[in-house]
Design a protein around this motif. Structure first.
Motif, PDB file in Angstrom:
ATOM      1  N   LEU A  94       2.125 -30.116  -7.007  1.00  0.00           N
ATOM      2  CA  LEU A  94       2.082 -28.747  -7.514  1.00  0.00           C
ATOM      3  C   LEU A  94       0.640 -28.271  -7.610  1.00  0.00           C
TER       4      LEU A  94
ATOM      5  N   GLN B 138       1.078 -23.186 -10.530  1.00  0.00           N
ATOM      6  CA  GLN B 138       2.504 -23.427 -10.694  1.00  0.00           C
ATOM      7  C   GLN B 138       2.802 -24.093 -12.039  1.00  0.00           C
TER       8      GLN B 138
ATOM      9  N   SER C 276       4.219 -19.882  -9.485  1.00  0.00           N
ATOM     10  CA  SER C 276       5.390 -20.742  -9.534  1.00  0.00           C
ATOM     11  C   SER C 276       5.846 -21.123  -8.134  1.00  0.00           C
ATOM     12  N   VAL C 277       7.151 -21.123  -7.892  1.00  0.00           N
ATOM     13  CA  VAL C 277       7.671 -21.539  -6.587  1.00  0.00           C
ATOM     14  C   VAL C 277       8.120 -20.320  -5.800  1.00  0.00           C
TER      15      VAL C 277
ATOM     16  N   ASN D 210       2.774 -21.685  -0.379  1.00  0.00           N
ATOM     17  CA  ASN D 210       1.575 -21.663  -1.227  1.00  0.00           C
ATOM     18  C   ASN D 210       0.369 -21.097  -0.484  1.00  0.00           C
TER      19      ASN D 210
END
Length: 389
Positions: free
Chosen positions: A71, A75, A102-103, A171
């Motif tokens: 991560l 996140q 976050s995701v 990302n």
């Protein structure tokens, strides 16, 4: 797809927060991760509202205790941040975009990738098999990068193992999948699942209705890897022991005895180089087909208005105040303006990526995780739509 996705109340199985754990598994011919040790001490963080233990790596990323999930700082939070699954599509985003990173799912159903020169030909062959498995059965597609700002780098981890680890979701340019020199499709298909935003199946909130976790057999320090998530999103109602995101029965065993069995005490089937029927179902919900485009060029044609009394899942689309929105793992993304005439220019053209080190003023625009944002007079960022639209 028993796969969970990272959202709030739904939980993608956790095909999304996922953590794949380490060390050689008893009676398995692959490893969830190449090693159990991390480069830093474990510290408490929160991921989508759940408390997790993470170790900061030398490259600035965070590894969830010996798992195969990586991560980024944006996140994670230092305090629990509740996730509101019923927020309206135009909810504002705080000026610190990173706090809400976050995701994120991949835009346009397409995972853009770069293959590092250090990846062996044998692993490249297994990679192609793995991509073919996802593309032949779901709406997900893969594209080798040309000039896209969002992409995942696929590289060697320098280990001689059938193993891997991956970052979670899209990302920007920071995402990666790291593989051992002996990595096969059974591991690669799983790591691609993490890249799509999925966490492990056994972390679902309903797992105790389907499997038994034998904590007496789990390695000391690895117990937290079998936690139940309260904040990931379920995209299918059924638990799936056949999911590519499911742990093996001997993952993290300290004594050669199974850490996971079915409710009758039987060991689970070994993970195959394939995605399950529920993996397929869940992925096609998260990454839905665009269907037949409206011939008149209105992207909102046939899409219902947002209803505050309805619960939405990842991949759902709604119209709201003249715009088209799509539900991501933890927020709504503005996709397009409802109009009778199609727009041809990329709204992100000429706009730079968000940089946390820069100072921004009202009216400034940035690109963040594949979307265009503008900063308002109130100091909040507002999504203006997906890049490419």
């Amino acid at each position: 797809m028993k796969t969970k996705i990272v959202l709030n109340r739904f939980r993608i199985g956790i095909l999304a927060i996922a953590l794949s754990f380490a060390s050689c598994q008893k009676n398995e011919n692959f490893e969830e991760t190449p090693e159990t040790e991390t480069s830093g001490q474990s510290i408490e963080k929160y991921f989508l509202g759940d408390k997790v233990l993470a170790s900061k790596e030398k490259d600035g990323t965070y590894r969830l205790q010996g798992t195969d999930i990586i991560l980024f700082e944006d996140q994670l939070t230092d305090t629990p941040v509740p996730v509101n699954n019923n927020e309206a599509p135009d909810s504002k985003i705080n000026a610190k975009l990173g706090l809400f990173g976050s995701v994120n799912k991949w835009t346009n159903n397409t995972v853009v990738y770069v293959i590092d020169s250090g990846l062996s030909q044998s692993v490249r062959n297994e990679l192609q098999k793995s991509m073919d498995e996802w593309t032949s059965k779901t709406n997900v597609r893969f594209k080798e990068r040309t000039n896209e700002s969002n992409y995942v780098t696929i590289r060697s981890n320098g280990e001689s193992c059938n193993c891997g680890r991956a970052t979670l979701g899209m990302n920007g340019s920071r995402g990666f999948i790291e593989l051992g020199s002996g990595t096969t499709a059974v591991v690669l298909i799983h790591e691609i699942g993490h890249t799509l935003g999925y966490i492990h199946e056994q972390n679902r909130s309903d797992r105790d209705n389907h499997i038994i976790i034998n904590f007496d057999n789990i390695q000391t320090g690895a117990e937290d890897q079998f936690y139940k998530s309260t904040s990931a999103t379920l995209v299918t109602k059924d638990f799936d022991i056949k999911s590519t995101m499911m742990y093996g029965s001997y993952t993290f065993s300290k004594n050669g005895q199974p850490t996971i069995t079915d409710l009758n005490g039987n060991v689970l089937p070994r993970r195959q180089a394939a995605i399950s029927a529920l993996d397929i179902e869940g992925t096609n919900k998260v990454y839905p087909s665009d269907g037949n485009p409206d011939p008149d060029g209105n992207p909102c044609a046939g899409i219902a208005e947002y209803d505050s009394n309805k619960t939405y899942s990842v991949g759902d689309k709604v119209t709201y105040r003249g715009s088209l929105y799509e539900r991501d793992f933890n927020r709504w993304n503005r996709i397009a303006e409802c109009t009778e005439t199609p727009t041809s220019a990329d709204i992100c053209s000429g706009v730079s990526e968000y940089n946390r080190n820069n100072s921004y003023s009202a009216g400034d625009k940035v690109i963040y995780n594949g979307f265009l944002y503008s900063l308002g007079n109130d100091g909040r960022w507002t999504s203006n739509g997906s890049c490419g639209s």
